[in-house]
Design an enzyme around this catalytic site. Structure first.
Site, mmCIF file in Angstrom:
data_model
loop_
_atom_site.group_PDB
_atom_site.id
_atom_site.type_symbol
_atom_site.label_atom_id
_atom_site.label_comp_id
_atom_site.label_asym_id
_atom_site.label_seq_id
_atom_site.Cartn_x
_atom_site.Cartn_y
_atom_site.Cartn_z
ATOM 1 N N PRO A 2 0.830 -1.209 0.000
ATOM 2 C CA PRO A 2 0.000 0.000 0.000
ATOM 3 C C PRO A 2 0.862 1.255 0.000
ATOM 4 C CG PRO A 2 -0.507 -1.430 1.887
ATOM 5 C CD PRO A 2 0.719 -1.966 1.248
ATOM 6 N N GLU A 3 0.469 2.243 -0.801
ATOM 7 C CA GLU A 3 1.163 3.523 -0.767
ATOM 8 C C GLU A 3 0.358 4.460 0.128
ATOM 9 O OE1 GLU A 3 3.052 4.816 -4.301
ATOM 10 O OE2 GLU A 3 3.217 2.800 -5.105
ATOM 11 N N LYS A 52 2.854 6.034 5.390
ATOM 12 C CA LYS A 52 2.250 4.704 5.416
ATOM 13 C C LYS A 52 1.855 4.276 6.820
ATOM 14 C CE LYS A 52 4.883 3.532 1.291
ATOM 15 N NZ LYS A 52 5.835 2.615 0.640
ATOM 16 N N ARG A 128 11.038 10.917 12.653
ATOM 17 C CA ARG A 128 11.852 10.092 11.749
ATOM 18 C C ARG A 128 11.314 10.097 10.328
ATOM 19 N NH1 ARG A 128 11.665 6.382 16.008
ATOM 20 N NH2 ARG A 128 10.241 4.999 14.901
ATOM 21 N N ASN A 169 6.333 2.567 -4.815
ATOM 22 C CA ASN A 169 6.957 2.233 -6.087
ATOM 23 C C ASN A 169 6.232 2.797 -7.311
ATOM 24 O OD1 ASN A 169 9.095 1.109 -7.329
ATOM 25 N ND2 ASN A 169 8.357 -1.008 -7.240
ATOM 26 N N ARG A 265 13.786 -3.096 -4.926
ATOM 27 C CA ARG A 265 12.485 -2.836 -5.561
ATOM 28 C C ARG A 265 12.697 -2.553 -7.043
ATOM 29 N NH1 ARG A 265 8.621 -1.116 -2.101
ATOM 30 N NH2 ARG A 265 7.252 -1.748 -3.792
#
Ligand code: ZN
Length: 283
Positions: A2-3, A52, A128, A169, A265
């Site tokens: 999932p993006e 995410k 972060r 991606n 990836r």
């Protein structure tokens, strides 16, 4: 995987189903039993996403609980409306967390993270992460600060969650194609004007993704019906320029789409539309 748009959509949907409801919380699988026991009986106050990462705040009297969920590669959060008064649906598979309220059920399976965070732990996690293009008014400046100092390729940097939160991606490959940027161009050579275009385009593309629940990145003039080509057939759905189109002709120039693996990836790009050095300050 999932993006970011998926998590923002989930946050909206969870709020629609549960806002202000008192929750019955359980961990049918048992791995979140202690957390579920704390949350059980509290009221759903809000949910939001950063990249995410999904967050849900609940409250019981003056106590507040903050639930953090990261779906990782295999996690799913299944949301169901149900008839009020109906029995809860039977548990299927390994359900880490189940949220129940009249008319609603949500089952979380296979997440990388499902945990309660203290406020300081939440702050440390957010610190972060890079800026999220889906946050209203976010100018992405912190992402630019990190990119302009980096020798890594722009294609690699866009995927780093401490640079930009939420890009995966598909958006990475597509936004670089849409602006003709060489994915291997070192971040420190990227022109600032090109960066600003990439950022604002990501904001628009990802907002579309939240709205329609699918990643479509092809401009109107390149839609199948306009170009007289067949629509894309792919389990990911959506019309795209290069993602998972390795070896197929580029929609703009006909050059076979290239692919290689970076950081584990697959990266996709058109070597003609995104030649070496494209997007740099030199032009
Ligand atoms: Zn091309």
């Amino acid at each position: 995987v999932p993006e970011g748009h998926t998590l923002h959509r989930l946050a909206h949907e969870l709020s629609e189903l549960f806002l202000d409801r008192r929750l019955t919380v359980s961990s049918p699988q048992g791995r979140f039993a202690d957390g579920a026991a704390l949350l059980d009986g509290s009221r759903f106050l809000e949910s939001h996403a950063h990249g995410k990462h999904l967050f849900v705040t609940t409250g019981w009297r003056r106590q507040r609980f903050l639930l953090h969920v990261h779906l990782g590669l295999y996690g799913t959060f299944e949301l169901l409306h149900r008839r009020r008064g109906a029995d809860p649906p039977a548990v299927r598979g390994q359900v880490r967390l189940r949220l129940l309220a009249p008319g609603a059920v949500a089952d979380l399976r296979g997440p990388t993270a499902c945990e309660l965070l203290r406020p300081d732990e939440y702050d440390a996690l957010i610190d972060r992460l890079g800026p999220d293009p889906l946050h209203a008014g976010e100018d992405g400046e912190l992402a630019w600060q990190r990119i302009q100092r980096s020798p890594s390729g722009v294609g690699s940097l866009l995927m780093k969650q401490d640079v930009i939160a939420g890009v995966g991606n598909v958006y990475r490959a597509e936004v670089l194609f849409r602006h003709g940027v060489d994915p291997f161009l070192p971040g420190r050579q990227l022109a600032h004007a090109v960066w600003l275009d990439l950022w604002s385009d990501l904001q628009g593309l990802m907002a579309d993704g939240v709205r329609i629940g699918r990643i479509d990145t092809v401009r109107d003039e390149h839609l199948p019906e306009v170009m007289g080509r067949d629509p894309r057939q792919d389990r990911h759905g959506g019309e795209v320029y290069v993602y998972r189109r390795a070896g197929d002709p580029c929609l703009l120039c006909g050059t076979p789409v290239s692919t290689t693996v970076i950081d584990g990836r697959n990266l996709f790009w058109c070597a003609s539309c995104q030649p070496r050095g494209a997007g740099s300050m030199a032009g």
